[in-house]
Structure formats: C-alpha cells, structure tokens
Design an enzyme around this catalytic site. Structure first.
Site, short mmCIF file in Angstrom:
data_model
loop_
_atom_site.label_atom_id
_atom_site.label_comp_id
_atom_site.label_asym_id
_atom_site.label_seq_id
_atom_site.Cartn_x
_atom_site.Cartn_y
_atom_site.Cartn_z
N SER A 43 93.78 123.83 -14.22
CA SER A 43 93.52 125.09 -15.21
C SER A 43 92.29 125.51 -15.96
O SER A 43 91.54 124.39 -16.03
CB SER A 43 94.77 124.94 -16.31
OG SER A 43 95.96 124.65 -15.60
N SER A 97 88.63 128.25 -16.31
CA SER A 97 88.09 129.24 -15.76
C SER A 97 87.48 128.68 -14.36
O SER A 97 87.37 129.31 -13.21
CB SER A 97 86.87 129.76 -16.52
OG SER A 97 86.13 128.91 -16.82
N THR A 98 87.24 127.42 -14.52
CA THR A 98 86.16 126.82 -13.31
C THR A 98 87.52 126.38 -12.16
O THR A 98 87.25 126.42 -10.96
CB THR A 98 85.59 125.64 -13.71
OG1 THR A 98 85.05 125.71 -14.76
CG2 THR A 98 84.79 124.89 -12.39
N GLY A 118 89.09 121.31 -14.28
CA GLY A 118 87.68 121.07 -15.05
C GLY A 118 87.99 120.41 -16.10
O GLY A 118 88.91 119.50 -16.44
N ALA A 119 87.00 120.54 -17.09
CA ALA A 119 87.05 119.68 -18.27
C ALA A 119 86.14 120.16 -19.42
O ALA A 119 85.32 121.18 -19.32
CB ALA A 119 86.33 118.15 -18.15
N GLU A 165 98.06 118.81 -16.87
CA GLU A 165 97.07 118.21 -16.16
C GLU A 165 96.93 117.01 -16.13
O GLU A 165 96.56 116.34 -15.11
CB GLU A 165 95.72 118.78 -17.04
CG GLU A 165 95.61 120.50 -17.06
CD GLU A 165 94.54 120.87 -17.76
OE1 GLU A 165 94.05 122.03 -17.36
OE2 GLU A 165 94.19 120.72 -18.79
C1 5RP Z 1 92.45 123.59 -19.81
C2 5RP Z 1 91.34 122.66 -19.41
C3 5RP Z 1 90.36 123.15 -18.87
O1 5RP Z 1 90.03 122.37 -17.58
C4 5RP Z 1 89.08 123.17 -19.54
O2 5RP Z 1 89.40 123.91 -20.96
C5 5RP Z 1 87.95 123.78 -18.99
O3 5RP Z 1 88.13 125.11 -18.84
P1 5RP Z 1 86.82 126.16 -18.15
O4 5RP Z 1 86.58 125.52 -16.87
O5 5RP Z 1 87.24 127.34 -18.45
O6 5RP Z 1 85.58 125.69 -18.99
O7 5RP Z 1 91.44 121.58 -19.72
O8 5RP Z 1 93.50 122.92 -20.78
#
Ligand code: 5RP
Length: 236
Positions: free
Chosen positions: A29, A31-32, A87-88, A108
């Site tokens: 989950s 954006s990435t 993502g992280a 996740e």
């Molecule tokens: C959601 C997450 C996402 O993977 C994390 O916030 C990174 O998001 P983005 O790719 O939008 O920076 O842990 O719970």
C-alpha cells in the site's frame, strides 16, 4: 514528473521485473506500491506475466488492483505468498523498517510475514541511519483503549499523538476500524526488535509499524548524474 515520483516509478518497475508466472503476490500500500500495482497490471494485460494472483494489504490496494483487472485472493484463502512487494517510510542499514504512513501496517505485516520473499521499494529519501528520528512510529490501537495505551507507551519513552483525519472531524480510522497513535522516541529507536515486542505486548495494541527481520531485499531509487537509477542495497 518530479524526481521523487520518477524514483518511485523506477523502483516499482524494477520490482515487477522480478515477478514470475504463477506467483502468489503480496501487493503493498501507499504511492510507491500503487505504481507497482499499475506496472503489474500492464504486464498482465500485455501477456508478459501470466497466472499470478494478488493478495492486497489495504482498501486502497484492493480497489486499485480490482479496477485494473488483477486477479485477487483473500489472505485467509492462501497458505503462502511467493513474493510480497511494498513501500516503507524509513529503512535502516539492517533492513529494519518503519511502515504505516498510510495506516495499513497491520495487513502489510501479515502479508510480509507470510511471504517467502519480501521486497521493499523506496526512493532515496527513505534511507536513514537510525529509525524514528524523522518519521513517527505508527501504532494501531483499539478505539476504547487509546488513552490507556498512550499512557503506557509513555513508560516506554514514547510520546504518542493521535493521528487526525483530513476532511473529517476527529481521528483517522483504519481499515480495521481502529485508531493510530504516532510515536516519537526522543533519540530515535535503539533496539527495534525489543521495542516491537514491548509495544505489541501492551493490552489494546493491535500492531505497530516496526518491521523487524522481515525484509529480504531493498530496491532504492536514486539520482546519479541527474539520471534516476535503481540500486539493490546490501544489508549491513
Ligand atoms: C502504508 C505504508 C506505505 O508503504 C508507506 O507509508 C510508504 O508509502 P509511500 O510509498 O506513499 O511513500 O506503510 O501503511
């Protein structure tokens, strides 16, 4: 497209390139991960990837993947996930993570824990020397317990803030119907493994965003000589 988005696109594509026919996939989950889901859908549509099935980690991912025609299964209907990609928010040199910026870390973590291989896709802004100096640690709590949990967390040295919603009065509510406390430890997090268990032992806590010893590979998008490149990091 700004540079950060270009980095996200590049790592998303690099991760999808590792998918093989017939795999059960954990779909993260944020954006990435959303870009990864889009890249996967394109490869399925063009016939480059066949017979895969996805297990999503949020309402966001489920709606997106379904709209793009990716076959999906529920977490409870699979016994194993071949490859999970997510993502992280922060990644340290030992591949320990903070996740939960999108409040999806419960599902996740379940998916990452079930995966034979867990690949994390980030842009270079997410790489840190020490966790929690910049990004707060999300903790999902039962609504009725949030005040009690907040107080108990203070005994562990963490200052918690209820995550507030935008365009809705009051706090954000997770996909499971719970609340999020975002935690700051004054000097960051020293021992992620110990802290992960300590927090999860508090009555009323569902899960925290420390992902410890789960990550097999980190793909990082970065800019070198004004060109976006993808590096697979080495664990220290
Ligand atoms: C959601 C997450 C996402 O993977 C994390 O916030 C990174 O998001 P983005 O790719 O939008 O920076 O842990 O719970």
């Amino acid at each position: 497209m700004d540079l950060q988005t270009q980095m996200k696109h590049a790592v998303a594509q690099a991760a999808v390139d590792k998918i093989q026919n017939g795999m059960v996939l954990g779909l993260g989950s944020g954006s990435t991960a959303a870009l990864m889901i889009e890249a996967l859908a394109q490869k399925i549509k063009s016939g480059v990837i066949k017979d895969v099935v996805g297990v999503t980690t949020s309402f966001q991912g489920e709606v997106l993947a379904a709209e793009l025609g990716i076959p999906l299964k529920s977490l409870s209907s699979v016994s194993q996930i071949d490859l999970a990609i997510d993502g992280a928010d922060e990644v340290d040199s030992s591949f320990q993570l903070i996740k939960g910026g999108g409040a999806c870390h419960v599902q996740e973590k379940l998916v990452a824990a079930l995966a034979k291989k867990f690949i994390v896709v980030v842009d270079s802004t997410k790489i840190v020397e020490r966790l929690n100096l910049d990004f707060k640690l999300p903790v999902e709590v039962l609504p009725s317990a949030w005040k009690q949990v907040k107080k108990t967390l203070e005994d562990l040295g963490g200052v918690g803030q209820l995550r507030m919603a935008q365009k809705k009065a009051g706090p954000i509510v997770t996909d499971q119907g719970n609340l999020i406390l975002d935690l700051t430890f004054q000097n960051g997090i020293d021992q992620p493994e110990q802290l992960e268990s300590q927090i999860n032992n508090i009555p009323g806590v569902l899960e925290n965003g420390l992902f410890v010893n789960l990550t097999d590979e980190v793909l990082v998008g970065k800019v070198e000589n004004e060109v976006v490149v993808v590096e697979s990091l080495s664990k220290i």
